[in-house]
Scaffold this active site. Structure first.
Site, PDB file in Angstrom:
ATOM      1  N   ASP A  97       5.118   7.531   1.336  1.00 35.11           N
ATOM      2  CA  ASP A  97       3.283   7.651  -0.035  1.00 35.11           C
ATOM      3  C   ASP A  97       3.292   8.743  -1.020  1.00 35.11           C
ATOM      4  OD1 ASP A  97       0.964   9.784   3.526  1.00 35.11           O
ATOM      5  OD2 ASP A  97       1.534  10.411   0.627  1.00 35.11           O
ATOM      6  N   ASN A  98       2.529   8.878  -1.540  1.00 37.62           N
ATOM      7  CA  ASN A  98       2.301   8.981  -3.108  1.00 37.62           C
ATOM      8  C   ASN A  98       1.835  10.286  -2.886  1.00 37.62           C
ATOM      9  OD1 ASN A  98       0.058   8.929  -2.559  1.00 37.62           O
ATOM     10  ND2 ASN A  98      -1.148   7.354  -4.259  1.00 37.62           N
ATOM     11  N   ARG A 134      -3.720  12.330  -0.761  1.00 36.55           N
ATOM     12  CA  ARG A 134      -4.050  12.877  -0.667  1.00 36.55           C
ATOM     13  C   ARG A 134      -4.317  14.753   0.105  1.00 36.55           C
ATOM     14  NH1 ARG A 134      -7.376  15.791   0.591  1.00 36.55           N
ATOM     15  NH2 ARG A 134      -8.768  15.670   3.176  1.00 36.55           N
ATOM     16  N   THR A 140     -11.402  -0.203  10.477  1.00 31.56           N
ATOM     17  CA  THR A 140     -13.230   0.698  10.500  1.00 31.56           C
ATOM     18  C   THR A 140     -13.613   0.325  11.353  1.00 31.56           C
ATOM     19  OG1 THR A 140     -13.748   2.456   9.900  1.00 31.56           O
ATOM     20  CG2 THR A 140     -13.480   0.555   8.540  1.00 31.56           C
ATOM     21  N   TYR A 157     -16.321   3.249   1.494  1.00 32.27           N
ATOM     22  CA  TYR A 157     -15.211   2.772   1.628  1.00 32.27           C
ATOM     23  C   TYR A 157     -15.395   2.174   2.350  1.00 32.27           C
ATOM     24  CZ  TYR A 157     -12.137   4.189   6.358  1.00 32.27           C
ATOM     25  OH  TYR A 157     -11.394   4.214   6.900  1.00 32.27           O
ATOM     26  N   LEU A 205     -17.029  15.180  14.406  1.00 34.06           N
ATOM     27  CA  LEU A 205     -16.738  16.189  15.607  1.00 34.06           C
ATOM     28  C   LEU A 205     -16.010  16.954  15.435  1.00 34.06           C
ATOM     29  CD1 LEU A 205     -16.854  16.556  18.920  1.00 34.06           C
ATOM     30  CD2 LEU A 205     -15.225  14.545  18.991  1.00 34.06           C
ATOM     31  N   ARG A 212     -15.518  18.706  12.224  1.00 33.61           N
ATOM     32  CA  ARG A 212     -16.766  19.902  11.858  1.00 33.61           C
ATOM     33  C   ARG A 212     -17.797  20.659  12.468  1.00 33.61           C
ATOM     34  NH1 ARG A 212     -21.506  18.714   9.443  1.00 33.61           N
ATOM     35  NH2 ARG A 212     -21.207  16.859  10.133  1.00 33.61           N
ATOM     36  N   ARG A 252     -26.772   9.494   3.509  1.00 39.31           N
ATOM     37  CA  ARG A 252     -25.732   8.514   4.221  1.00 39.31           C
ATOM     38  C   ARG A 252     -27.319   7.559   4.083  1.00 39.31           C
ATOM     39  NH1 ARG A 252     -20.788   8.188   7.303  1.00 39.31           N
ATOM     40  NH2 ARG A 252     -19.954  10.578   6.778  1.00 39.31           N
TER      41      ARG A 252
END
Lengths: 400, 400
Positions: free
Chosen positions: B31-32, B35, B145, B189, B247, B249, B330
């Protein structure tokens, strides 16, 4: 109209820029001159002695009504410069040739695979992103490839970008949908052009960008009406194993007395277009932009299809050259059929030039004229498609 | 088996790494820590107080049979480091979570669009390119996804990756083909995940890489059996407008007495999965790799579908929270139906956890416990999908 030609120093970009300028459009060539750097990397020069970009421009501008301008810019690396340029120029349209365009080059090594992916995807995305960010009303014309469709499926005529399919709906009944034609890339280069289509789809859908994607066949020939006007305007002629495309390579081999090297069976069928038609088609795409709200417009920019072995025989008949068969460095079907729909650009007035002995003779004359510049050691294709860890050519590949 | 988990410090990656370690696999997190950097950029911290990577590892390794290791590496930026790591570790499999995963974040600005494209596409390609270059027999498991399919088409059940269609053949008769399901991304994304599929398709076809692509639904919940073992192992809980998924949220808003903000009509239908099922499904994918020569295996890693408004009502019934409607940032259909096929992973023994009041209460308890850490100003979504140059929300969008 005002047009920015990204990649306007390359094999298709240069004659397109001159053609558009000749037709009275205001043209700015935008290029990072990477194709010339790759010449140095491969130590393989164009068979025709091409001039530097400044001399090219000076020569053309001495006879042009509107000066052709040049901006040195790396589309994939200099986003801020791109935004500044687009903001300053506010072009009516851009033509996007600025991608690494050789399938064999894209397969040479991991570094070449990574360069081709990065240059092509980042460059294409930067362009769309900048047009959307600036809110420009700029029509984006992109050079795609017939290779996105793949060369596996036999039989049915390949439509222009969109395929009608029947799908079972919720009630179990078949319903018709028109989808983006499924992709089947044959190399890393072709893969990036498939991925470009998704950029266009999304930026068109979400930001309303007007995009025309021209799926071009293999280009043959060298000169156009404009590049032939002065020796300093001559177009490039690639004959090396990475950038030399099949028909020009055969003609070149005939000119230097080298056997025509057919990779594999020669029963691979491909689509072709003469460079003179490339420049005409791009102008037709520019002067006939999609309507606002129209989906991405896709045309097959190709004239006719031929089996490679038939082309070799035609050139043998013309020149007396021998034909030799070499192992195919590509992972592809040994033979395929290919029939294409190409009426979209014809509806705008395109009258396609088909392969003829006359035009082949013209290319042959150019090749003969410059044959002293040929480095025979550069002719073989140096890259293989399969994994270096495999010991032999795979017996068969899966073709979708 | 030995597994490298790229993105193993993130919301799905961390609990997956612990689960795999708990099951006896040798796990290296790669990992970098991007996040965590984005937390700082957005000035929005996880609701749960997550520990630094070293403390996380020390805690887990104090109770683990096989130590969990960590490599700090940027998949998209450090190809040489990646090759050295893969060459040293020779993993049986890699799990690739190392993509920018928030749709709203990918839409915030041109810089965020470019970052998401570059990070996700370059990272994915680097991984495949390195595995192919080294000739490794490494199974690549990728988190895709459900959004690749789009949320436009009504009715028919969405299959797992491949769609059977009828196409007219050369003779005019309909013939059946199975194609990669057409893509219809809803954000930058999602677009990158569609383009990832083409990377997988090509590297599988040309280099024989074994790939499993898991098209995951919206993940809810926070803790798994392993992250719940010690406060220092707690998983992150995002509630901000960019990274907070719907959900979680809602549950968070209920916990702090904020109305549940429904964007648009709430009649959008989405697929969901609990984080505990995420980690189980990834392990099932790892322990059931595709056969050599098999095409890319695609599973829908989602349990059930719900309309957002129905989820809001369920949480209102549980907590008494109010519901408020906000303009939808959106560009998407106001309402859609969604039915999915998800039997692939179940055939390997997955027994899906469905949405229940019990599990919702558990999430609600975590949110209440940490509600003093909530910054209410971070809840609204700050990015809009459409072009900033447009003055109003578009009245309607085209949905394929």
């Amino acid at each position: 109209m005002k047009v920015l030609v990204f990649g306007g120093d390359g094999f298709c970009g240069w004659p397109t820029s001159l053609h558009l300028s000749d037709k009275g459009h205001e043209v700015v060539i935008v290029d990072n001159l990477s194709r010339r750097a790759i010449d140095s990397e491969l130590d393989a020069q164009s068979l025709t002695p091409i001039c530097g970009i400044d001399e090219r421009l000076q020569c053309w501008n001495s006879m042009a009504a509107t000066p052709l301008r040049f901006a040195l810019l790396d589309l994939a690396r200099d986003y801020d410069g791109l935004v500044a340029l687009l903001s300053e120029e506010q072009p009516d349209a851009v033509v996007h040739f600025a991608e690494q365009r050789a399938a064999p080059y894209s397969m040479k090594s991991a570094a070449h695979r990574r360069y081709s992916v990065d240059n092509n995807l980042t460059g294409t995305h930067n362009l769309l992103c900048a047009v959307a960010e600036l809110g420009l009303d700029t029509h984006v014309v992109h050079l795609g490839t017939m290779g996105v469709y793949g060369y596996g499926a036999g039989g049915a005529v390949i439509p222009e970008g969109y395929l009608k399919v029947q799908v079972r709906g919720a009630d179990g009944a078949l319903e018709e949908r028109e989808i983006l034609h499924p992709c089947d890339p044959g190399s890393i280069y072709h893969m990036t052009k498939c991925q470009d289509q998704m950029f266009f789809y999304y930026y068109n859908k979400n930001f309303g960008l007007r995009v025309t994607d021209l799926h071009q066949g293999i280009v043959w020939g060298t000169q156009t009406d404009q590049t032939g006007k002065d020796a300093r305007l001559v177009n490039r002629f690639d004959y090396d194993g990475d950038y030399g495309t099949v028909l020009n390579r055969f003609v070149m081999q005939a000119a230097v007395g080298h056997p025509l090297t057919v990779h594999g069976t020669g029963e691979q069928t491909r689509a072709f277009i003469h460079i003179q038609d490339t420049v005409r088609c791009v102008e037709l795409a520019l002067t006939n932009p999609p309507a606002y709200g129209e989906r991405v417009r896709i045309f097959n920019q190709a004239t006719e299809t031929h089996r490679l072995i038939d082309l070799a025989h035609q050139i043998r008949a013309l020149t007396g050259a021998d034909i030799s068969f070499a192992a195919n460095p590509r992972l592809e079907a040994r033979a395929n059929t290919l029939a294409i729909e190409n009426t979209g650009l014809q509806r705008f007035g395109w009258d396609p030039i088909t392969l003829s002995d006359g035009l082949l003779n013209e290319v042959h004359a150019i090749a003969r004229h410059h044959k002293h510049r040929c480095d025979l050691s550069k002719i073989p294709c140096a890259s293989t498609w399969w994994n270096a860890s495999r010991e032999e050519e795979p017996a068969d590949i899966r073709v979708a």
